[in-house]
Write a protein that holds these residues in place. Structure first.
Motif, PDB file in Angstrom:
ATOM      1  N   VAL A  38       5.416  -1.883   1.066  1.00 54.13           N
ATOM      2  CA  VAL A  38       6.172  -1.299  -0.038  1.00 54.13           C
ATOM      3  C   VAL A  38       7.596  -0.888   0.360  1.00 54.13           C
ATOM      4  N   ASP A  39       7.702  -0.031   1.375  1.00 51.47           N
ATOM      5  CA  ASP A  39       9.031   0.427   1.788  1.00 51.47           C
ATOM      6  C   ASP A  39       9.061   0.626   3.301  1.00 51.47           C
ATOM      7  N   ASP A  40      10.254   0.923   3.816  1.00 54.92           N
ATOM      8  CA  ASP A  40      10.420   0.985   5.275  1.00 54.92           C
ATOM      9  C   ASP A  40       9.562   2.071   5.909  1.00 54.92           C
ATOM     10  N   ARG A  41       9.438   3.208   5.201  1.00 54.47           N
ATOM     11  CA  ARG A  41       8.656   4.315   5.777  1.00 54.47           C
ATOM     12  C   ARG A  41       7.193   3.894   5.948  1.00 54.47           C
ATOM     13  N   LEU A  42       6.633   3.286   4.900  1.00 52.79           N
ATOM     14  CA  LEU A  42       5.231   2.845   4.963  1.00 52.79           C
ATOM     15  C   LEU A  42       5.031   1.739   5.995  1.00 52.79           C
ATOM     16  N   LYS A  43       6.012   0.858   6.088  1.00 49.60           N
ATOM     17  CA  LYS A  43       5.901  -0.236   7.054  1.00 49.60           C
ATOM     18  C   LYS A  43       5.910   0.311   8.475  1.00 49.60           C
ATOM     19  N   ARG A  44       6.789   1.284   8.721  1.00 44.34           N
ATOM     20  CA  ARG A  44       6.839   1.899  10.070  1.00 44.34           C
ATOM     21  C   ARG A  44       5.528   2.592  10.373  1.00 44.34           C
ATOM     22  N   SER A  45       5.004   3.284   9.365  1.00 40.71           N
ATOM     23  CA  SER A  45       3.765   4.025   9.541  1.00 40.71           C
ATOM     24  C   SER A  45       2.601   3.061   9.828  1.00 40.71           C
ATOM     25  N   ILE A  50      -1.130   0.693  13.957  1.00 41.19           N
ATOM     26  CA  ILE A  50      -1.618  -0.470  14.720  1.00 41.19           C
ATOM     27  C   ILE A  50      -1.446  -0.211  16.219  1.00 41.19           C
ATOM     28  N   VAL A  51      -0.294   0.336  16.594  1.00 43.07           N
ATOM     29  CA  VAL A  51      -0.033   0.621  18.016  1.00 43.07           C
ATOM     30  C   VAL A  51      -1.016   1.681  18.519  1.00 43.07           C
ATOM     31  N   VAL A 272      -1.103   3.979   0.744  1.00 42.89           N
ATOM     32  CA  VAL A 272      -1.384   5.345   1.199  1.00 42.89           C
ATOM     33  C   VAL A 272      -1.125   5.415   2.697  1.00 42.89           C
ATOM     34  N   GLU A 273      -0.306   6.390   3.106  1.00 46.87           N
ATOM     35  CA  GLU A 273       0.029   6.496   4.523  1.00 46.87           C
ATOM     36  C   GLU A 273      -1.244   6.736   5.347  1.00 46.87           C
ATOM     37  N   HIS A 274      -1.386   6.022   6.441  1.00 46.11           N
ATOM     38  CA  HIS A 274      -2.515   6.135   7.387  1.00 46.11           C
ATOM     39  C   HIS A 274      -3.865   5.770   6.764  1.00 46.11           C
ATOM     40  N   ALA A 275      -3.858   4.961   5.682  1.00 51.24           N
ATOM     41  CA  ALA A 275      -5.130   4.539   5.070  1.00 51.24           C
ATOM     42  C   ALA A 275      -6.016   3.865   6.123  1.00 51.24           C
ATOM     43  N   LEU A 276      -5.364   3.110   6.972  1.00 55.55           N
ATOM     44  CA  LEU A 276      -6.072   2.372   8.024  1.00 55.55           C
ATOM     45  C   LEU A 276      -6.839   3.325   8.968  1.00 55.55           C
ATOM     46  N   LEU A 277      -6.172   4.401   9.366  1.00 55.91           N
ATOM     47  CA  LEU A 277      -6.820   5.364  10.275  1.00 55.91           C
ATOM     48  C   LEU A 277      -7.912   6.135   9.543  1.00 55.91           C
ATOM     49  N   MET A 278      -7.650   6.469   8.276  1.00 63.40           N
ATOM     50  CA  MET A 278      -8.650   7.221   7.500  1.00 63.40           C
ATOM     51  C   MET A 278      -9.911   6.390   7.309  1.00 63.40           C
ATOM     52  N   GLN A 284     -16.308   9.263   5.517  1.00 62.78           N
ATOM     53  CA  GLN A 284     -16.285   8.827   4.115  1.00 62.78           C
ATOM     54  C   GLN A 284     -15.461   7.557   3.916  1.00 62.78           C
ATOM     55  N   GLY A 285     -14.474   7.306   4.797  1.00 60.76           N
ATOM     56  CA  GLY A 285     -13.613   6.134   4.655  1.00 60.76           C
ATOM     57  C   GLY A 285     -12.811   6.180   3.365  1.00 60.76           C
ATOM     58  N   VAL A 286     -12.110   5.105   3.080  1.00 59.67           N
ATOM     59  CA  VAL A 286     -11.369   5.013   1.814  1.00 59.67           C
ATOM     60  C   VAL A 286     -11.564   3.598   1.272  1.00 59.67           C
TER      61      VAL A 286
END
Ligand SMILES: Nc1ncnc2c1ncn2[C@@H]1O[C@H](COP(=O)(O)OP(=O)(O)O)[C@@H](O)[C@H]1O
Ligand SMILES: CC(=O)N[C@@H](CCC(=O)OP(=O)(O)O)C(=O)O
Length: 292
Positions: A38-45, A50-51, A272-278, A284-286
């Motif tokens: 979506v945007d640069d902030r989300l892409k960086r996040s 991933i790292v 959603v920021e950090h959806a992957l980690l959540m 409960q996951g997402v």
């Protein structure tokens, strides 16, 4: 860091520990959809997450899309995009644009983002190391008229040779894969990124496949999130039109993956920021879990 913040950080780490141990040494395939970029902030996040996975001993493998990015360049070139059952009708000219956008622009952007966050990403298309063999996908039925449509250079995966991915994983690199396959005759094929992610997850024996997109998951007819769906429920939702368009290849590949031994496949909201980690590190996951 304030004492309270430090305590909170410690609590979070302690809670995540069992999940980190569960996935340590395991492969997690993450499909990063064009609509989730979506945007640069989300892409960086996303890149930071991933790292982080790599740092805690998990092997993330990224397969990316880029449908909206292809659409934007085609539009600038005065070429209309046409989709049939979630697949872009791809003539030779469109294929050139697909290869430029996916293999060039989008792939290198993601590689660069991950490397900026301290990872070591290497970008590949299915042509590299003979990773993805493809064959022409036979005609699909148009949603509107019910006619058979020749999809042009749209492919389906015929075989995956994971040697190059294993080599990168072993060398502590993060593979970032664009969904372009190569036919017997050397021709390039445009493959839906969800389908590639499902096949890669299956051949790598991944523990988890996560498809990051721009909805909360699979929604029912009333727009409510379904936290889990079975193969039978998916068939009903497709038949009544609740699941359509871009969601079709997503559920199809997720089902395929779990039926081929991938332990879990989920469709997750990449906005959603950090959806992957959540999804990975909480009970409960997402999103929506797809069950075989
Ligand atoms: N039942 C459904 N639940 C959620 N989304 C759906 C459903 N059916 C169709 N869709 C559509 O699928 C889209 C996601 O697919 P797509 O646009 O191809 O995403 P991506 O670029 O992430 O692969 C959603 O934005 C939504 O418009
Ligand atoms: C055959 C086909 O439709 N290929 C897709 C490949 C990119 C993709 O899948 O991108 P998203 O994941 O962002 O949708 C396309 O041309 O758009």
């Amino acid at each position: 860091m304030e004492q309270n913040d430090a305590t909170q950080t410690a609590d979070v780490l302690i809670e995540a520990l069992p999940y980190i141990q569960r996935f340590s040494g395991k492969t997690v395939v993450v499909k990063y959809g064009g609509n989730a970029m979506v945007d640069d902030r989300l892409k960086r996040s996303f890149a930071r997450d991933i790292v982080l996975l790599k740092h805690v001993g998990i092997n993330p493998v990224v397969v990316h899309g880029g449908g909206p990015q292809i659409g934007r360049l085609l539009e600038r070139l005065g070429k209309e995009s046409r989709f049939v059952q979630g697949m872009r009708v791809t003539d030779a000219e469109t294929m050139d644009v697909v290869e430029m956008v996916l293999g060039g622009l989008v792939n290198k952007e993601i590689v660069n983002l991950i490397n900026q966050q301290g990872g070591r990403a290497v970008g590949l298309t299915g042509k590299d190391g003979g990773l993805i063999r493809a064959r022409k996908l036979l005609a699909a039925t148009s949603d509107i008229e019910g006619d058979l449509v020749d999809l042009g250079q749209v492919g389906e995966v015929s075989a995956i040779d994971p040697a190059v991915v294993h080599m990168l994983d072993g060398g502590d690199f993060i593979p970032v894969i664009a969904p372009i396959g190569v036919g017997e005759d050397g021709a390039a094929y445009n493959i839906n990124a969800d389908l590639v992610a499902g096949k890669i997850a299956a051949i790598l024996g991944a523990d988890k496949l996560m498809l990051l997109t721009n909805t909360r998951g699979v929604l029912d007819g009333k727009g409510e999130l379904l936290t889990a769906v079975s193969a039978r429920e998916v068939a009903v939702l497709i038949a009544d039109g609740t699941i359509h368009g871009g969601m079709l290849p997503k559920v199809e590949c997720a089902l395929d993956a779990v039926n081929s031994g991938v332990k879990t496949a989920t469709i997750v909201d990449g906005r959603v920021e950090h959806a992957l980690l959540m999804e990975l590190f909480t009970d409960q996951g997402v999103g929506t879990q797809i069950r075989g």
